[in-house]
Design a protein around this motif. Sequence first.
Motif, PDB file in Angstrom:
ATOM      1  N   SER A   1       2.294   1.534   0.144  1.00 27.33           N
ATOM      2  CA  SER A   1       2.396   2.748  -0.664  1.00 27.33           C
ATOM      3  C   SER A   1       2.621   2.373  -2.123  1.00 27.33           C
ATOM      4  O   SER A   1       3.431   1.490  -2.429  1.00 27.33           O
ATOM      5  CB  SER A   1       3.546   3.636  -0.177  1.00 27.33           C
TER       6      SER A   1
ATOM      7  N   GLU B   1       0.271   9.443  -5.966  1.00 29.33           N
ATOM      8  CA  GLU B   1       0.710   8.597  -4.860  1.00 29.33           C
ATOM      9  C   GLU B   1      -0.512   8.089  -4.103  1.00 29.33           C
ATOM     10  O   GLU B   1      -1.420   8.854  -3.785  1.00 29.33           O
ATOM     11  CB  GLU B   1       1.616   9.385  -3.908  1.00 29.33           C
TER      12      GLU B   1
ATOM     13  N   ALA C   1      -4.542   1.194  -1.093  1.00 32.10           N
ATOM     14  CA  ALA C   1      -3.618   2.058  -1.832  1.00 32.10           C
ATOM     15  C   ALA C   1      -3.969   2.069  -3.316  1.00 32.10           C
ATOM     16  O   ALA C   1      -3.915   3.114  -3.975  1.00 32.10           O
ATOM     17  CB  ALA C   1      -2.179   1.589  -1.623  1.00 32.10           C
TER      18      ALA C   1
ATOM     19  N   ASN D   1      -1.750   5.588  -0.688  1.00 30.27           N
ATOM     20  CA  ASN D   1      -1.357   4.894   0.537  1.00 30.27           C
ATOM     21  C   ASN D   1      -2.565   4.191   1.138  1.00 30.27           C
ATOM     22  O   ASN D   1      -3.687   4.714   1.084  1.00 30.27           O
ATOM     23  CB  ASN D   1      -0.782   5.871   1.570  1.00 30.27           C
TER      24      ASN D   1
END
Length: 308
Positions: free
Chosen positions: A286, A275, A63, A277
Amino acid sequence: MNHLIKKRSLSRQVMATEASALIIALLLMGFLVVLGLGMSKIIVDSIRVESNVVDAGKSYFAAEAGIERGLYYHENNLSGFEIEESFNFRAQNQAQATYKIIAQEERVPCLHRPEEWRSLGLQESVSWSLFRWDENLGRVEIKDFDLAYFVDRSEAQFKGVNGNVLRWKILGIRGGATQSISGILPYDSGMSPNHLEESDDANFYEGQSGGTFFNDPHYPIIQFLENHQFNTLILTNVVELANQADPLVQLPELNELKIQLSVPEKTACEYALIEGNGILGGALQSLDVQVQRDSALPVYDFALYQTE
């Protein structure tokens, strides 16, 4: 006869002893089987937990790798660069990594920011891009906008503001030269919030040969936007505390500006949301980060502000 009876009694005792030993052996074997199964379950669970911890760690670093790649692409592209769908890649630790950039909205501050209005303290400046990056169209220039602003005074008796409150300027490039259009705005508390739109007029300074400037005080903002590229809106809070008649309002916290930019189509966010992940096995991690674009600073030797 007695000897026969004793022999039978001894035989029965032996059989009883053997039966007891067999029962004890069976019970002991059952106990050992249960103990073994329990120990096996503990060992298997420990291995599974350890594996999940390892996968979770690898997923976390994957991530982070997604965040780093998103930061790289965001910093090396134009304002408003974003990825509509999550981009997938395989990290070196074999975890699946994805990242997504959200950097465009119909409003600034964008929806992923906690505040609906951008606070602007005394003498604080902020720059917002009036262009964005589109994957299919390339650079898209923003020509229609509505800038709303008001002075953040919660008490009704303090709403009146003396003097000008907002200095604005749009920097743009035409023919390889940077030019500007600018103005300075008062605040009417009777029609809060106040507005600046592309249909308004303002001062346009155009450089001439010999280092002089031509000034048009009623130049349409929309015309400037149509004739220039890479336009950037710069806003500054210019409330003068000394001009406020009531000493109770001569406090910085009572003279903050609240500003908000709206456009018909999307424009670049001041803060992009990235973002990341990471997925490996049954572990999912995450992360997200918000990064502010570099500000465009005014250059006073060729792009002037209106001062009054």
